[in-house]
Design an enzyme around this catalytic site. Structure first.
Site, PDB file in Angstrom:
ATOM      1  N   HIS A  10       0.842  -1.209   0.000  1.00 47.85           N
ATOM      2  CA  HIS A  10       0.000   0.000   0.000  1.00 47.85           C
ATOM      3  C   HIS A  10       0.868   1.248   0.000  1.00 47.85           C
ATOM      4  O   HIS A  10       2.048   1.201   0.356  1.00 47.85           O
ATOM      5  CB  HIS A  10      -0.915   0.039   1.232  1.00 47.85           C
ATOM      6  N   LYS A  64      -0.661   5.111   4.429  1.00 47.84           N
ATOM      7  CA  LYS A  64      -1.549   4.199   5.156  1.00 47.84           C
ATOM      8  C   LYS A  64      -1.123   4.079   6.612  1.00 47.84           C
ATOM      9  O   LYS A  64       0.055   3.892   6.909  1.00 47.84           O
ATOM     10  CB  LYS A  64      -1.560   2.818   4.482  1.00 47.84           C
TER      11      LYS A  64
HETATM   12  N1  LIG Z   1     -13.020  -0.877   3.330  1.00 44.52           N
HETATM   13  C1  LIG Z   1     -12.446  -0.477   2.194  1.00 44.52           C
HETATM   14  O1  LIG Z   1     -12.864  -0.855   1.072  1.00 44.52           O
HETATM   15  C2  LIG Z   1     -11.294   0.477   2.274  1.00 44.52           C
HETATM   16  C3  LIG Z   1     -10.849   0.869   3.500  1.00 44.52           C
HETATM   17  N2  LIG Z   1      -9.914   1.832   3.618  1.00 44.52           N
HETATM   18  C4  LIG Z   1      -9.652   2.292   4.971  1.00 44.52           C
HETATM   19  O2  LIG Z   1     -10.363   3.521   5.142  1.00 44.52           O
HETATM   20  C5  LIG Z   1      -9.684   4.352   6.067  1.00 44.52           C
HETATM   21  C6  LIG Z   1      -9.473   5.732   5.453  1.00 44.52           C
HETATM   22  O3  LIG Z   1      -8.611   5.645   4.359  1.00 44.52           O
HETATM   23  P1  LIG Z   1      -8.206   6.961   3.536  1.00 44.52           P
HETATM   24  O4  LIG Z   1      -9.417   7.695   3.101  1.00 44.52           O
HETATM   25  O5  LIG Z   1      -7.214   6.509   2.529  1.00 44.52           O
HETATM   26  O6  LIG Z   1      -7.459   7.798   4.686  1.00 44.52           O
HETATM   27  P2  LIG Z   1      -7.265   9.384   4.779  1.00 44.52           P
HETATM   28  O7  LIG Z   1      -6.227   9.613   5.809  1.00 44.52           O
HETATM   29  O8  LIG Z   1      -7.083   9.963   3.420  1.00 44.52           O
HETATM   30  O9  LIG Z   1      -8.699   9.887   5.331  1.00 44.52           O
HETATM   31  C7  LIG Z   1      -9.134   9.787   6.653  1.00 44.52           C
HETATM   32  C8  LIG Z   1      -9.879  11.060   6.959  1.00 44.52           C
HETATM   33  O10 LIG Z   1     -10.507  10.977   8.238  1.00 44.52           O
HETATM   34  C9  LIG Z   1     -10.363  12.249   8.831  1.00 44.52           C
HETATM   35  N3  LIG Z   1     -10.599  12.198  10.258  1.00 44.52           N
HETATM   36  C10 LIG Z   1      -9.716  11.970  11.263  1.00 44.52           C
HETATM   37  N4  LIG Z   1     -10.346  12.020  12.461  1.00 44.52           N
HETATM   38  C11 LIG Z   1     -11.650  12.283  12.192  1.00 44.52           C
HETATM   39  C12 LIG Z   1     -12.786  12.486  13.028  1.00 44.52           C
HETATM   40  N5  LIG Z   1     -12.713  12.431  14.351  1.00 44.52           N
HETATM   41  N6  LIG Z   1     -13.977  12.730  12.441  1.00 44.52           N
HETATM   42  C13 LIG Z   1     -14.071  12.832  11.093  1.00 44.52           C
HETATM   43  N7  LIG Z   1     -13.013  12.667  10.251  1.00 44.52           N
HETATM   44  C14 LIG Z   1     -11.812  12.395  10.812  1.00 44.52           C
HETATM   45  C15 LIG Z   1      -8.949  12.679   8.460  1.00 44.52           C
HETATM   46  O11 LIG Z   1      -8.758  14.067   8.667  1.00 44.52           O
HETATM   47  P3  LIG Z   1      -7.242  14.605   8.936  1.00 44.52           P
HETATM   48  O12 LIG Z   1      -6.405  14.061   7.807  1.00 44.52           O
HETATM   49  O13 LIG Z   1      -7.422  16.087   8.901  1.00 44.52           O
HETATM   50  O14 LIG Z   1      -6.842  14.047  10.260  1.00 44.52           O
HETATM   51  C16 LIG Z   1      -8.928  12.286   6.995  1.00 44.52           C
HETATM   52  O15 LIG Z   1      -9.484  13.286   6.172  1.00 44.52           O
HETATM   53  C17 LIG Z   1      -8.401   3.608   6.436  1.00 44.52           C
HETATM   54  O16 LIG Z   1      -8.629   2.905   7.643  1.00 44.52           O
HETATM   55  C18 LIG Z   1      -8.221   2.612   5.289  1.00 44.52           C
HETATM   56  O17 LIG Z   1      -7.496   1.469   5.666  1.00 44.52           O
HETATM   57  C19 LIG Z   1      -9.329   2.408   2.527  1.00 44.52           C
HETATM   58  C20 LIG Z   1      -9.695   2.021   1.275  1.00 44.52           C
HETATM   59  C21 LIG Z   1     -10.715   1.010   1.040  1.00 44.52           C
HETATM   60  O1  LIG Z   2      -5.633   2.254   3.301  1.00 44.20           O
HETATM   61  C1  LIG Z   2      -5.907   1.878   2.135  1.00 44.20           C
HETATM   62  O2  LIG Z   2      -5.613   2.568   1.140  1.00 44.20           O
HETATM   63  C2  LIG Z   2      -6.628   0.618   1.966  1.00 44.20           C
HETATM   64  N1  LIG Z   2      -7.036  -0.010   3.031  1.00 44.20           N
HETATM   65  C3  LIG Z   2      -7.846  -1.172   3.091  1.00 44.20           C
HETATM   66  C4  LIG Z   2      -7.213  -2.231   3.964  1.00 44.20           C
HETATM   67  O3  LIG Z   2      -6.607  -1.898   4.993  1.00 44.20           O
HETATM   68  O4  LIG Z   2      -7.360  -3.407   3.648  1.00 44.20           O
HETATM   69  C5  LIG Z   2      -8.335  -1.642   1.762  1.00 44.20           C
HETATM   70  C6  LIG Z   2      -7.538  -1.254   0.562  1.00 44.20           C
HETATM   71  O5  LIG Z   2      -6.589  -2.217   0.272  1.00 44.20           O
HETATM   72  C7  LIG Z   2      -6.944   0.131   0.606  1.00 44.20           C
END
Ligand SMILES: NC(=O)C1=CN([C@@H]2O[C@H](COP(=O)(O)OP(=O)(O)OC[C@H]3O[C@@H](n4cnc5c(N)ncnc54)[C@H](OP(=O)(O)O)[C@@H]3O)[C@@H](O)[C@H]2O)C=CC1
Ligand SMILES: O=C(O)C1=N[C@H](C(=O)O)C[C@H](O)C1
Length: 248
Positions: A134, A138
């Site tokens: 990744h 992450k």
């Molecule tokens: N299930 C799935 O299919 C997938 C899961 N994921 C997971 O999703 C999660 C997010 O990934 P990603 O979008 O890449 O991460 P990012 O870091 O880009 O986004 C997370 C966001 O959450 C915000 N945040 C932090 N604290 C809070 C709060 N208390 N309330 C509201 N928002 C908050 C952050 O703000 P700030 O940066 O300002 O702190 C940031 O904008 C990860 O755990 C990842 O592993 C990712 C891709 C696919």
């Molecule tokens: O953080 C990510 O980007 C992703 N997180 C998910 C995970 O932890 O499995 C899913 C995806 O692979 C992308």
């Protein structure tokens, strides 16, 4: 359907873009790190989608459940709290669906890996390990998807008993340990690979995400499904419940 998004990062923005392309759905609100989240934050919504970080998800969970709006959670890194989250969902009479990965392609890959792990189980010459790659932003490792794959391998393969995410410095891996390794590299969207090896073969089963649209589109579809489910049978659901129903 009216969606409220919690988190405005890479995934929050991708989910919003997909919803706004449709005529069927709209984004009612996007709640980011500065939002003061309470049950009232979700009034008028049909579904909440959370893509934040572990601690934020766990802190916002009581307000999300109290709102009575079904919650789709994509945030990973909280597997250790799974039982307590399940209990909270049940006690609140709420609905929550969690998947470490909402991509249909990844879920087809995971079921393929489970079948391969089952097939090699009784052939001792085959060993199996798992890896993920990744982007460097992450926060958690191994990925939630890799941990789910590892759980599925352990269930399917009786020769593997536990997951080894950190190799010990001065000792060998034991044959009943399943190694799960992680690489953090540039802007990789997500690559997951099952490695199977024998004296005569290498079998490599791999999924590479080409962008974040598969994850985001799957979460929107899951939200629609969960809203329907919530009206008939509230509870804690996973992607497997959704897929089993879709696949008949
Ligand atoms: N299930 C799935 O299919 C997938 C899961 N994921 C997971 O999703 C999660 C997010 O990934 P990603 O979008 O890449 O991460 P990012 O870091 O880009 O986004 C997370 C966001 O959450 C915000 N945040 C932090 N604290 C809070 C709060 N208390 N309330 C509201 N928002 C908050 C952050 O703000 P700030 O940066 O300002 O702190 C940031 O904008 C990860 O755990 C990842 O592993 C990712 C891709 C696919
Ligand atoms: O953080 C990510 O980007 C992703 N997180 C998910 C995970 O932890 O499995 C899913 C995806 O692979 C992308």
């Amino acid at each position: 359907m009216h969606y409220t998004l919690v988190g405005n990062g890479r995934m929050g923005q991708q989910v919003r873009a997909i919803i706004e392309e449709t005529e069927e759905h709209d984004v009612r609100a996007v709640l980011d790190v500065d939002a003061d989240i309470s049950p009232a934050s979700f009034e008028g919504s049909d579904v909440i989608i959370d893509f934040t970080v572990r601690d934020a998800f766990l802190a916002n969970l009581p307000a999300m459940l109290e709102s009575g709006v079904p919650v789709v959670v994509g945030t990973t890194g909280w597997d250790a709290e799974m039982d307590s989250v399940r209990a909270k969902v049940k006690d609140a009479g709420a609905s929550l669906m969690y998947s470490a990965n909402f991509s249909l392609g990844v879920n087809i890959f995971l079921r393929t890996v489970r079948e391969a792990a089952r097939m090699i189980s009784s052939f001792e010459q085959f060993d199996i390990a798992f890896s993920e790659e990744h982007h460097t932003q992450k926060a958690d490792y191994p990925s939630g998807t890799a941990l789910r794959a590892a759980e599925m391998i352990l269930e399917a393969n009786e020769r593997k008993k536990s997951i080894l995410a950190d190799l010990p410095k001065d000792s060998k891996i034991s044959p009943d340990q399943l190694q799960v390794s992680a690489i953090r590299l540039g802007s990789v969207f997500g690559k997951h690979t099952a490695h199977i090896n024998s004296e005569f073969d290498d079998i490599v089963i791999s999924h590479t995400a080409r962008n974040r649209q598969g994850f985001a589109g799957g979460a929107v579809e899951a939200g629609k499904w969960l809203a329907g489910k919530h009206s008939r049978q509230p509870g804690f659901y996973t992607m497997d419940d959704f897929l089993d129903e879709m696949l008949g």
